[in-house]
Design a protein around this motif. Structure first.
Motif, mmCIF file in Angstrom:
data_model
loop_
_atom_site.group_PDB
_atom_site.id
_atom_site.type_symbol
_atom_site.label_atom_id
_atom_site.label_comp_id
_atom_site.label_asym_id
_atom_site.label_seq_id
_atom_site.Cartn_x
_atom_site.Cartn_y
_atom_site.Cartn_z
ATOM 1 N N LEU A 1 15.000 7.400 -9.987
ATOM 2 C CA LEU A 1 14.204 6.710 -9.361
ATOM 3 C C LEU A 1 14.831 4.847 -8.826
ATOM 4 O O LEU A 1 13.599 4.524 -9.982
ATOM 5 C CB LEU A 1 13.114 7.029 -8.045
ATOM 6 N N VAL A 2 15.256 4.676 -8.426
ATOM 7 C CA VAL A 2 15.453 3.456 -7.686
ATOM 8 C C VAL A 2 14.948 2.290 -6.317
ATOM 9 O O VAL A 2 14.459 3.487 -6.096
ATOM 10 C CB VAL A 2 16.740 3.077 -8.407
ATOM 11 N N GLN A 3 15.028 0.642 -7.211
ATOM 12 C CA GLN A 3 13.729 1.002 -5.610
ATOM 13 C C GLN A 3 14.627 1.033 -3.833
ATOM 14 O O GLN A 3 13.825 1.255 -2.920
ATOM 15 C CB GLN A 3 14.418 -1.367 -5.761
ATOM 16 N N GLY A 4 16.043 0.914 -4.435
ATOM 17 C CA GLY A 4 16.477 1.315 -3.171
ATOM 18 C C GLY A 4 16.054 2.469 -2.557
ATOM 19 O O GLY A 4 16.436 3.111 -1.511
ATOM 20 N N ASP A 5 15.817 3.754 -3.304
ATOM 21 C CA ASP A 5 15.014 4.591 -2.884
ATOM 22 C C ASP A 5 13.542 4.669 -2.380
ATOM 23 O O ASP A 5 13.656 5.320 -1.164
ATOM 24 C CB ASP A 5 14.775 5.654 -4.151
ATOM 25 N N PHE A 6 12.834 4.329 -2.637
ATOM 26 C CA PHE A 6 11.684 3.725 -1.951
ATOM 27 C C PHE A 6 12.598 3.147 -0.723
ATOM 28 O O PHE A 6 11.418 3.268 0.310
ATOM 29 C CB PHE A 6 10.789 2.664 -3.140
ATOM 30 N N ALA A 7 12.720 2.658 -0.457
ATOM 31 C CA ALA A 7 13.266 1.306 0.720
ATOM 32 C C ALA A 7 14.031 2.318 2.011
ATOM 33 O O ALA A 7 13.520 2.517 3.143
ATOM 34 C CB ALA A 7 14.222 0.184 0.374
ATOM 35 N N ASP A 8 14.558 3.065 0.861
ATOM 36 C CA ASP A 8 15.005 4.706 2.015
ATOM 37 C C ASP A 8 14.439 5.476 2.619
ATOM 38 O O ASP A 8 14.009 5.536 4.158
ATOM 39 C CB ASP A 8 15.954 4.937 1.363
ATOM 40 N N PHE A 9 13.318 5.622 2.148
ATOM 41 C CA PHE A 9 12.417 6.968 2.082
ATOM 42 C C PHE A 9 10.982 6.255 2.929
ATOM 43 O O PHE A 9 10.957 6.689 3.698
ATOM 44 C CB PHE A 9 11.402 6.660 0.260
ATOM 45 N N LEU A 10 10.650 4.604 2.740
ATOM 46 C CA LEU A 10 9.439 4.038 3.118
ATOM 47 C C LEU A 10 10.534 3.055 5.074
ATOM 48 O O LEU A 10 9.507 2.724 5.744
ATOM 49 C CB LEU A 10 9.153 3.215 2.761
ATOM 50 N N GLU A 11 12.102 3.609 5.271
ATOM 51 C CA GLU A 11 12.692 2.650 6.034
ATOM 52 C C GLU A 11 12.525 1.517 6.720
ATOM 53 O O GLU A 11 11.605 0.351 7.220
ATOM 54 C CB GLU A 11 12.667 3.102 7.093
ATOM 55 N N VAL A 12 12.691 0.445 5.054
ATOM 56 C CA VAL A 12 12.248 -0.791 4.966
ATOM 57 C C VAL A 12 13.654 -1.406 4.551
ATOM 58 O O VAL A 12 14.541 -0.844 3.867
ATOM 59 C CB VAL A 12 10.743 -1.156 4.701
ATOM 60 N N GLN B 1 1.263 -1.225 0.063
ATOM 61 C CA GLN B 1 0.112 0.179 -0.135
ATOM 62 C C GLN B 1 0.708 1.134 0.419
ATOM 63 O O GLN B 1 0.767 1.997 -0.755
ATOM 64 C CB GLN B 1 -0.955 0.081 0.806
ATOM 65 N N LEU B 2 2.168 1.044 0.737
ATOM 66 C CA LEU B 2 2.979 2.091 0.577
ATOM 67 C C LEU B 2 3.422 2.591 -0.844
ATOM 68 O O LEU B 2 3.650 3.807 -0.860
ATOM 69 C CB LEU B 2 3.738 2.651 2.372
ATOM 70 N N ILE B 3 4.229 1.844 -1.091
ATOM 71 C CA ILE B 3 4.254 1.998 -2.189
ATOM 72 C C ILE B 3 3.482 2.563 -2.925
ATOM 73 O O ILE B 3 3.872 3.199 -4.223
ATOM 74 C CB ILE B 3 4.983 0.433 -3.362
ATOM 75 N N SER B 4 1.734 2.243 -3.429
ATOM 76 C CA SER B 4 0.914 2.141 -3.803
ATOM 77 C C SER B 4 1.254 3.966 -3.744
ATOM 78 O O SER B 4 0.765 4.503 -4.823
ATOM 79 C CB SER B 4 0.074 1.397 -3.918
ATOM 80 N N VAL B 5 1.308 4.008 -2.772
ATOM 81 C CA VAL B 5 1.038 5.482 -2.495
ATOM 82 C C VAL B 5 2.103 6.444 -3.088
ATOM 83 O O VAL B 5 2.065 7.879 -3.561
ATOM 84 C CB VAL B 5 0.609 5.873 -1.288
#
Length: 227
Positions: free
Chosen positions: A173-184, A145-149
């Protein structure tokens, strides 16, 4: 990852014109650092074109994405007002054109026009509210859900729509950017993005993200934070 914040635009025309008259223009190529953690505050900035990363520093020394500044967004006011160095690093994600208001000019205008501290107070209050919303989302939403948002928000803020309804996000933007932003972990993000790809929601094109069903992503994220 982004907001439509533009407190300068909210000001009366005569105040906004007085600020713009004192601004200078700076062009920064993609990948170049504008300010580093610990640098002295020299003024505030507004993004005229392009996108800027705001990066934090992990205990292991790795820089992580906190948010992105888009055209219209302002940054750098907080260290000026607090009279402290920058707490974070700003790097051009793409080629960027910025307008800068030097510290001395900032304080002169701040004292002359009451509308400026009022607008900044609203900006800081809204930023605090967004932080609380994001914290609530991270504690109650599932990762997909967070990634969809995130994807739906990127589509709204910087997406390039096509006739077939798909939207291209032309940001590196790479997958690592989403991981960093979402802290996962990056592995967790890779798994969920893989599921979204398999469902036909998203794909990649030349290093950019192609969103095939933005409304589906918005529904998946319960439309929370997509605006």
């Amino acid at each position: 990852m982004m907001s439509r914040e533009n407190w300068l635009h909210e000001l009366p025309a005569h105040v906004r014109e007085a600020i713009v008259a004192r601004m200078t223009t700076v062009e920064i190529p993609a990948g170049q650092t504008l300010r580093r953690t610990g640098d002295r505050a020299v003024g505030m900035y507004q993004v005229e074109s392009g996108y800027v990363r705001l990066l934090g520093l992990n205990p292991d020394g790795r820089q992580v994405l906190i948010l992105l500044y888009r055209p219209g967004n302002c940054f750098g006011e907080t260290p000026v007002i607090a009279r402290r160095p920058f707490n974070h690093t700003t790097v051009a994600l793409t080629d960027v054109r910025l307008r800068m208001l030097a510290e001395r000019d900032f304080w002169e205008l701040y004292g002359e026009f009451r509308e400026i501290p009022d607008a900044l107070c609203r900006k800081f209050a809204n930023n605090t509210s967004r932080q609380f919303v994001m914290r609530e989302m991270r504690s109650t939403f599932r990762l997909r859900q967070l990634i969809s948002v995130c994807f739906a928000s990127l589509a709204d803020h910087c997406g390039k729509p096509f006739a077939d309804g798909s939207v291209l996000v032309e940001l590196p933007l790479v997958q690592g950017d989403f991981a960093d932003f979402l802290e996962v972990t990056r592995q967790a993000v890779q798994r969920e993005i893989g599921a979204l790809k398999a469902a036909g929601q998203i794909s990649q094109r030349r290093g950019h993200w192609l969103l095939h069903n933005v409304e589906g992503l918005r529904v998946d994220g319960l439309a929370f934070g997509a605006a």
